[in-house]
Design an enzyme around this catalytic site. Structure first.
Site, PDB file in Angstrom:
ATOM      1  CD  GLU A 133      -2.930  -1.151   2.289  1.00 39.09           C
ATOM      2  OE1 GLU A 133      -4.140  -0.932   2.144  1.00 39.09           O
ATOM      3  OE2 GLU A 133      -2.411  -1.432   3.391  1.00 39.09           O
ATOM      4  CD  GLU A 177      -3.728  -6.308   3.636  1.00 45.09           C
ATOM      5  OE1 GLU A 177      -2.937  -5.378   3.840  1.00 45.09           O
ATOM      6  OE2 GLU A 177      -3.789  -6.929   2.546  1.00 45.09           O
TER       7      GLU A 177
END
Length: 728
Positions: free
Chosen positions: A127, A149
């Site tokens: 990210e 995730e």
């Protein structure tokens, strides 16, 4: 560090170096951790370094972000997330939104920003890279890139959903990155668009980043340019909108059950975020992420799929003091589906494989299984013809015991008959290398008994593989009464060599996995005896998160095997002076076999009807043969009966010393026997039950009063609950 970053800089974990062209290289190097993580220190200092960049913007031409560690960044601090409760939602929101603000400040700096990805970038690490104008990766065999995730019951909350949707488009972002949770190699990341460029030499990485900055002085993120549109369109577009209603049903089919909250929230964040500006999309992403972080399911999955799994993979069950072992030649006895699969994974791991059966034709059929797997891999581009031929050349089909000469590993994989197993092992023993590991692939037979007659019982061990071997990641290692620690250590090393996750259990009939899954099957069959419609039973199982209905699974295993295991267990108990209670499932299984001639899938008829080996619906005779039919059964109670039956027996396995650790129980139940993933494993299910172990004990007593003593909580669990403890 140059004079531009004074000694009292508020971001000491970020090195700061400015070259003659004004390019700042910011190097992540957390002094307190072996890898860079997006922990509290990172978030605090990252915000400070971004502000420092803005303060120096007029003096710099661009920014390179890289790492001093062998990895780029391992992502978020899962231990911190593990402890989050609903009361922590405001704090979690502030943390995520703080990172969002810093990342947006970075990508709107007004100068090109390049992520020089020198090693693995996962979760928050990727990210961070996505918030850079360009991502250049080092093409090494160990580098992995991804947003995992969802596998922990979360979603990428640091901008991963918002930016991948804008980068790749809604469909590709969801199906190729976000919902898979895959960590891909450098070449695949380049093809996906998660990386923009690769270099093969570490010395090329920073120069490539600086060169790109020099060539693109005005570069900005594509979504910050005027007129930018998301690839493939937004949900406002007719074609995209037409496809969206079918997405939940498609995902449920793929999951073989209800959608986990992480999948539901992830899709919602992606779809809703695609319809608004990026800053609003990040806010939407944060809200959906915080809901998951503060929920129980993410706690369950983080504990089992990260901490428990990590403990096992670090060798928690391996005895100390023994050198690392690598097998070079294996004798696989039995070329059926299990033996053929074992031969395949061993050959892939670099072993010379002797695949022995009673006829050469049978042995060659076993090798042909590997050929088919490799042909599919070559066709799909996952392997090459040269790699296939190299691995297949390691497999020798044979009928001759002499061909096993010098093997340092033997894995027997013949029919579940003790006499047969001992006989085929005995034929080969004289040819093995001194000290070779001698293993039996059995799912239920006690290892200590099989070791009788083996000249060196310390070398004998159980290796319970799961079918199909090439796909199932678990290996249940069974330690007999005389198995040596040296043999156990070598077997754990072999498991790693063939890329299996090993759990270690002590000897017992059924060990852990086969014993516990039988409780699931028996409870479902007992419901048939009560007149509960079979379709309701199967719905209860799949909606609870089991990958397959219990009645379909027992058909697949075979009712005759179920009965034979039960009879052998009863006989062994009687020989020991014990009398076991008869489970209500026994009468149903006996009638299915003896009265109706329905022994399971292989026999062409079981709880289901079959046409050409494929399920053709539940047998209508169930409704008239076991009744009267009871309608309106609460689905949640049927589900809890299945879940509790397995969990209570898993606690007994701990009490009896069959299970050596809670981690082994959780990981083994998830990777080996399909216990619902959302629970975090069969023992974590007890911890996470409403009210913890105390709530579990109270509910167990209710079920025992209604359905029998098999649901009575073990005394050890009652004591643990009374003290406010958890299974650890």
């Amino acid at each position: 560090m140059t004079q531009d970053a004074p000694a009292d800089t508020p971001h000491p974990m970020f090195g700061w170096d400015v070259d003659a062209d004004g390019v700042v290289t910011v190097t992540m190097d957390d002094p307190d951790q072996p890898v860079n993580m997006l922990n509290d220190r990172f978030r605090r200092e990252f915000a400070a370094v971004v502000e420092h960049l803005h303060a120096k913007k007029d003096q710099i031409s661009g920014v390179v972000i890289t790492s001093a560690k062998t990895t780029f960044s391992a992502g978020g601090d899962l231990e911190h997330l593990l402890r989050a409760t609903p009361a922590d939602a405001p704090q979690m929101t502030d943390l995520i939104r703080g990172f969002h603000r810093a990342a947006r400040r970075l990508e709107t700096l007004g100068r090109p920003v390049v992520a020089a990805v020198n090693g693995t970038a996962l979760g928050g690490g990727l990210e961070l890279a996505l918030a850079c104008t360009r991502r250049i990766g080092l093409d090494t065999p160990t580098l992995r890139v991804g947003l995992p995730e969802v596998t922990f019951g979360l979603l990428p909350g640091g901008g991963g959903v918002t930016r991948t949707v804008r980068l790749l488009g809604l469909d590709r972002a969801l199906h190729e990155v976000l919902l898979t949770g895959r960590a891909v190699r450098a070449a695949a990341a380049l093809e996906l668009g998660l990386l923009d460029e690769l270099v093969t030499d570490p010395a090329q990485l920073l120069p490539a980043a600086r060169r790109w900055i020099a060539e693109h002085p005005d570069a900005v993120q594509p979504w910050d340019t005027a007129g930018y549109t998301i690839p493939g369109g937004t949900p406002a577009d007719r074609r995209v909108a037409a496809d969206l209603p079918a997405l939940p049903a498609t995902l449920r089919r793929q999951a073989r059950g209800p959608l986990l909250p992480a999948v539901r929230n992830l899709v919602a964040a992606a779809v809703e975020g695609a319809q608004v500006d990026i800053d609003t999309a990040l806010l939407i992403e944060a809200r959906y992420c915080v809901e998951l972080i503060c929920g129980q399911i993410s706690t369950n999955l983080i504990r089992s799929r990260f901490f428990d799994l990590q403990a096992i993979e670090r060798g928690a069950g391996r005895p100390d003091g023994y050198p690392t072992h690598r097998a070079t030649k294996v004798a696989v006895l039995g070329a059926g589906m299990m033996g053929a699969g074992i031969a395949y994974v061993c050959a892939q791991a670099g072993m010379e494989v002797v695949l022995k059966d009673v006829t050469l034709e049978a042995a060659e059929r076993g090798k042909a299984y590997s050929e088919r797997l490799f042909d599919r891999a070559v066709g799909a581009g996952r392997s090459t013809a040269r790699q296939r031929d190299t691995v297949l050349a390691r497999i020798l089909p044979t009928v001759s015991a002499a061909d096993t000469q010098g093997a340092d590993l033997l894995i027997e994989a013949v029919f579940e008959d003790p006499d047969l197993k001992q006989r085929v092992i005995g034929e080969v023993l004289p040819y093995l290398a001194p000290g070779a590991v001698v293993a039996s692939n059995t799912s239920t037979l006690p290892i200590t008994a099989l070791a009788e007659g083996i000249p060196a019982p310390g070398d004998f061990i159980g290796t319970h593989f799961f079918s199909p071997v090439d796909q199932m990641p678990l290996l249940e290692i069974v330690v007999g009464a005389k198995t040596s620690d040296a043999t156990l250590a070598r077997t754990i090393d072999i498991a790693r060599q063939i890329r299996k996750t090993p759990i270690v259990v002590n000897d017992s009939r059924g060990f852990f996995t086969s014993r516990v899954i039988s409780q699931f099957l028996d409870e479902a069959v007992a419901m048939v005896a009560e007149g509960i419609p079979a379709a309701t039973i199967e719905q209860a199982a799949t909606q609870a998160g089991y990958p397959i209905g219990a009645l379909a699974l027992i058909d697949q295993i075979s009712l005759t095997l179920n009965r034979r295991i039960r009879q052998e267990t009863v006989a062994a108990a009687r020989a020991a002076g014990l009398e076991l209670s008869v489970h209500p499932a026994a009468a149903v299984v006996d009638r299915m076999i003896d009265e109706f001639g329905r022994a399971g899938r292989a026999a062409g008829a079981g709880f289901y009807d079959y046409v050409d080996g494929r399920r053709a619906g539940l047998w209508p005779g169930l409704a008239t043969s076991f009744g009267p039919q009871k309608l309106g059964n609460p689905l949640f109670e049927l589900q809890e009966r299945m879940l509790f039956a397995e969990a209570i027996d898993a606690v007994r396995c701990l009490d009896e010393g069959v299970l050596r650790s809670v981690a082994d129980g959780n990981v083994g139940s998830l990777l080996g026997i399909g216990f619902p993933a959302w629970t975090g494993g069969v023992l974590q299910y007890v911890n996470q039950y409403e009210g913890g172990p105390g709530g579990f004990v109270a509910r167990g007593r209710e079920l025992a009063g209604r359905y029998g003593e098999r649901f009575a909580p073990p005394a050890s669990l009652v004591e643990l609950a009374a003290g406010g403890g958890e299974l650890r």
